[in-house]
Design a protein around this motif. Structure first.
Motif, short mmCIF file in Angstrom:
data_model
loop_
_atom_site.label_atom_id
_atom_site.label_comp_id
_atom_site.label_asym_id
_atom_site.label_seq_id
_atom_site.Cartn_x
_atom_site.Cartn_y
_atom_site.Cartn_z
N ILE A 264 5.58 -11.81 9.51
CA ILE A 264 5.24 -11.20 8.15
C ILE A 264 4.02 -10.21 8.36
CG2 ILE A 264 6.24 -13.12 6.89
CD1 ILE A 264 3.42 -14.48 6.29
N ARG A 265 4.21 -9.26 7.41
CA ARG A 265 3.29 -8.21 7.70
C ARG A 265 2.99 -7.48 6.33
NH1 ARG A 265 5.77 -4.75 13.05
NH2 ARG A 265 6.32 -6.73 14.08
N VAL A 266 1.61 -7.18 6.06
CA VAL A 266 1.08 -6.26 5.03
C VAL A 266 0.65 -5.00 5.36
CG1 VAL A 266 -0.75 -6.36 3.47
CG2 VAL A 266 0.13 -8.63 4.17
N ALA A 267 1.21 -3.98 4.48
CA ALA A 267 0.70 -2.74 4.86
C ALA A 267 0.29 -2.25 3.44
CB ALA A 267 2.01 -1.67 5.14
N THR A 268 -1.11 -1.49 3.62
CA THR A 268 -1.83 -1.20 2.46
C THR A 268 -1.76 0.48 2.30
OG1 THR A 268 -4.11 -0.69 3.76
CG2 THR A 268 -3.40 -2.92 3.00
N GLN A 269 -2.33 0.87 1.25
CA GLN A 269 -2.37 2.34 1.37
C GLN A 269 -3.66 2.71 2.14
OE1 GLN A 269 -4.30 0.16 -0.58
NE2 GLN A 269 -6.05 1.15 -1.61
N PRO A 270 -3.53 3.91 2.62
CA PRO A 270 -4.47 4.56 3.57
C PRO A 270 -5.88 4.69 2.91
CG PRO A 270 -2.95 6.10 2.89
CD PRO A 270 -2.32 4.98 2.14
N PHE A 271 -6.72 3.45 2.86
CA PHE A 271 -7.73 3.65 1.91
C PHE A 271 -8.85 4.25 2.63
CE2 PHE A 271 -7.63 -0.75 3.39
CZ PHE A 271 -8.71 -0.99 4.13
N LEU A 272 -8.90 4.48 3.99
CA LEU A 272 -9.96 5.14 4.64
C LEU A 272 -9.71 6.57 5.15
CD1 LEU A 272 -11.25 2.28 7.13
CD2 LEU A 272 -12.21 3.34 5.29
N GLU A 273 -8.36 7.13 4.58
CA GLU A 273 -8.02 8.40 5.22
C GLU A 273 -8.95 9.55 4.97
OE1 GLU A 273 -3.88 10.81 6.34
OE2 GLU A 273 -3.99 9.68 4.37
N GLU A 274 -9.55 9.45 3.63
CA GLU A 274 -10.35 10.59 3.13
C GLU A 274 -11.91 10.17 3.21
OE1 GLU A 274 -9.41 13.38 2.42
OE2 GLU A 274 -7.24 12.66 2.63
N ALA A 275 -12.10 8.82 3.89
CA ALA A 275 -13.70 8.56 4.02
C ALA A 275 -14.28 9.45 5.18
CB ALA A 275 -13.36 7.07 4.73
N GLY A 276 -15.67 9.65 4.90
CA GLY A 276 -16.35 10.21 5.75
C GLY A 276 -16.87 9.12 7.06
N PRO A 277 -17.63 9.82 8.05
CA PRO A 277 -17.69 9.00 9.15
C PRO A 277 -18.70 7.84 8.69
CG PRO A 277 -18.05 11.40 9.68
CD PRO A 277 -17.79 11.08 8.26
N GLY B 291 -1.30 -16.42 9.78
CA GLY B 291 -0.22 -15.87 10.63
C GLY B 291 0.50 -14.53 10.42
N ALA B 292 -0.33 -13.64 9.84
CA ALA B 292 0.41 -12.60 9.12
C ALA B 292 -0.25 -11.26 10.01
CB ALA B 292 0.21 -12.23 7.86
N LEU B 293 0.30 -9.84 9.99
CA LEU B 293 -0.28 -8.74 10.50
C LEU B 293 -0.64 -7.90 9.53
CD1 LEU B 293 2.29 -8.21 13.39
CD2 LEU B 293 0.19 -9.41 13.50
N LEU B 294 -1.43 -6.96 9.73
CA LEU B 294 -1.93 -5.89 8.96
C LEU B 294 -1.90 -4.57 9.17
CD1 LEU B 294 -3.51 -5.43 5.86
CD2 LEU B 294 -5.51 -5.85 7.10
N SER B 295 -1.47 -3.53 8.56
CA SER B 295 -1.75 -2.17 8.89
C SER B 295 -2.54 -1.44 7.72
CB SER B 295 -0.41 -1.69 9.14
OG SER B 295 -0.52 -0.16 9.40
N ILE B 296 -3.49 -0.97 8.15
CA ILE B 296 -4.28 0.01 7.06
C ILE B 296 -3.69 1.46 6.88
CG2 ILE B 296 -6.11 -1.56 6.97
CD1 ILE B 296 -7.58 0.38 8.96
N GLY B 297 -2.89 1.87 7.84
CA GLY B 297 -2.45 3.30 7.81
C GLY B 297 -3.20 4.23 8.33
N PRO B 298 -3.09 5.40 8.14
CA PRO B 298 -3.84 6.51 8.74
C PRO B 298 -5.44 6.27 8.30
CG PRO B 298 -1.65 7.47 7.68
CD PRO B 298 -1.89 5.98 7.23
N VAL B 299 -6.27 6.51 9.24
CA VAL B 299 -7.77 6.19 8.57
C VAL B 299 -8.37 7.50 9.32
CG1 VAL B 299 -7.54 3.84 9.44
CG2 VAL B 299 -7.96 5.49 11.31
N LEU B 300 -7.84 8.56 8.97
CA LEU B 300 -8.66 10.10 9.31
C LEU B 300 -7.69 10.87 8.60
CD1 LEU B 300 -11.18 11.48 10.85
CD2 LEU B 300 -9.48 11.83 12.55
N ALA B 301 -8.64 11.90 7.83
CA ALA B 301 -7.74 12.86 7.38
C ALA B 301 -7.18 14.01 8.21
CB ALA B 301 -8.62 13.78 6.20
N PRO B 302 -5.80 14.57 8.16
CA PRO B 302 -5.51 15.22 9.04
C PRO B 302 -6.39 16.87 9.50
CG PRO B 302 -3.77 14.95 7.18
CD PRO B 302 -4.92 14.21 6.67
N ASP B 303 -7.15 17.07 8.67
CA ASP B 303 -8.29 18.00 8.81
C ASP B 303 -9.53 17.65 9.06
OD1 ASP B 303 -8.54 17.39 6.05
OD2 ASP B 303 -8.65 19.31 5.41
N GLY B 304 -9.70 16.13 9.03
CA GLY B 304 -11.14 15.48 9.23
C GLY B 304 -11.55 15.85 10.74
#
Length: 421
Positions: free
Chosen positions: A82-95, A116-129
């Motif tokens: 069973i897995r949880v995927a979140t919105q990419p809340f760090l994608e626009e974050a600064g260093p 007993g689960a897995l978690l994906s936080i998605g993309p963590v860096l902006a494409p132009d970061g």
């Protein structure tokens, strides 16, 4: 492709119809196709967190996943994860914000490990970061967590290919390989090209919008069973489509009902036939072509299977294409050891099927620039073909091209290290 007999097809593509596969034979245990004939690899719930410190925000979604798993198990299905995927809340974050989030991410990881689960936080860096320390941060996240997956976007519909993303992904993979035993941390990190939200498979999964759920399956034995006894390519494809629709239809109804009860959206099934140690997609492709994976006709076999996956009468999501994860599939690993395909061949197969370069074992001393060069090819292919692809490259510390990489991880199989070029 025209409706040729299998004998004609294999003759044209330099193989014999229904010929026994040559080369090293593999005798694998298989999923019982008389039963469901597949496993549910994952039930993945998508949700929005308030941030890295929002451990309590996971709780309702984890309760839903446990209930959904129980429903599926009671109905006779094996649910691997069973897995949880979140919105990419760090994608626009600064260093600085990204660095400050590490302790919160470690707490999130402990929470999902306990359940007993897995978690994906998605993309963590902006494409132009632009973050010179990103590789170091990625390695620290991989080193200090067990069940968190994450990614970098290297191509997207809005930004096309992202040179900065490609560079950052290469740097992260090199750093993760150095920082985790056997480079195992790269199992949970990928460069994602045009991968949509709602994909249930990790490590590229991420969420967008209201709460939702999707399903991923492990189904190579269904493919092999459908191909057994088929006399024409059209017959093989029809048998596979009918099998997938009849076997997966009840799963669709079950998960849709669970989603409705929890007032969350149902995104569909990613019908990509994810392999496992006893469920080889390489073996299924060989059942169709009659020749070892990597031989002439492999590309045609991949294309034929993908045609079916793209046309099934089910609600689909994610890749819904053919996955060729070398280190997760004993037949693919064996054919790699026999020198039957290269990394370039895997890229070629990606043009007609699914994932891209997936858990490909590479020499441990590859530089970040060499990894980025491979990632750039995946991003270019994805952009040109307008399809989701990813690169999950696996530099193995201390191993050179031609040497065998060995793993204690239950999901990975031993395999010869491939040349990156």
């Amino acid at each position: 492709m025209t409706d040729l007999s299998r004998r004609e097809l294999m003759k044209i593509l330099s193989a014999a119809a229904l010929a026994p596969v040559t080369g090293a034979e593999l005798h694998l245990p298989a999923i019982d196709v008389a039963g469901p004939g597949f496993r549910i690899r994952t039930i993945t719930a998508g949700m929005n967190l308030r941030g890295a410190a929002d451990v309590q925000g996971l709780e309702p979604t984890l309760r839903f996943l446990k209930q959904a798993k129980r429903m599926a198990t009671d109905a006779g299905y094996e649910v691997q994860t069973i897995r949880v995927a979140t919105q990419p809340f760090l994608e626009e974050a600064g260093p600085r914000a990204r660095a400050d989030a590490l302790s919160g991410l470690q707490a999130l990881d402990r929470a999902v490990v306990d359940e007993g689960a897995l978690l994906s936080i998605g993309p963590v860096l902006a494409p132009d970061g632009d973050d010179p320390a990103f590789g170091t941060w990625a390695a620290e996240l991989a080193r200090t967590t067990r069940n968190i997956s994450f990614s970098v976007r290297v191509a997207s519909p809005d930004h096309s290919a992202s040179p900065r993303g490609v560079t950052a992904a290469g740097e992260a993979m090199a750093a993760i390989a150095r920082s985790t035993p056997g480079g195992i941390g790269n199992f949970r990190f990928a460069a994602a090209a045009n991968v949509p939200a709602g994909t249930p498979f990790f490590p590229v999964a991420y969420h967008k919008g209201s709460d939702a759920v999707a399903v991923g399956i492990e189904s190579p034995p269904l493919l092999a069973a459908a191909f057994a006894g088929a006399n024409t390519l059209a017959d093989a494809k029809q048998r596979l489509a009918a099998s997938l629709e009849s076997r997966l239809g009840p799963v669709e109804r079950l998960v849709r009902d669970a989603a409705r009860r929890d007032e969350r959206g149902y995104l569909g099934i990613d019908v990509s036939p994810a392999p496992g140690k006893d469920a080889s997609i390489g073996g299924a492709i060989e059942a169709l072509t009659g020749v070892p994976f990597g031989s002439a006709s492999t590309l045609a076999g991949c294309a034929a299977i993908t045609d079916v996956l793209k046309s099934v009468k089910l609600k689909t999501c994610g890749y819904s294409g053919l996955m060729l994860p070398v280190l997760e599939d004993p037949v693919l690993a064996q054919r790699a050891s026999e020198g039957r395909f290269t990394v370039r061949d895997l890229l070629l197969y990606s043009s007609v099927c699914g994932t891209g370069l997936d858990v490909v074992p590479l020499q441990g001393d590859l530089g970040a620039d060499q990894l980025a060069a491979l990632i750039a090819d995946v991003a270019a292919l994805s952009t040109k073909l307008r399809k989701p692809l990813s690169a999950r490259l696996f530099p193995v510390p201390g191993r050179k091209v031609g040497e065998v990489a060995r793993f204690s991880d239950p999901y990975l199989t031993d395999c010869v290290v491939l040349k990156a070029e």
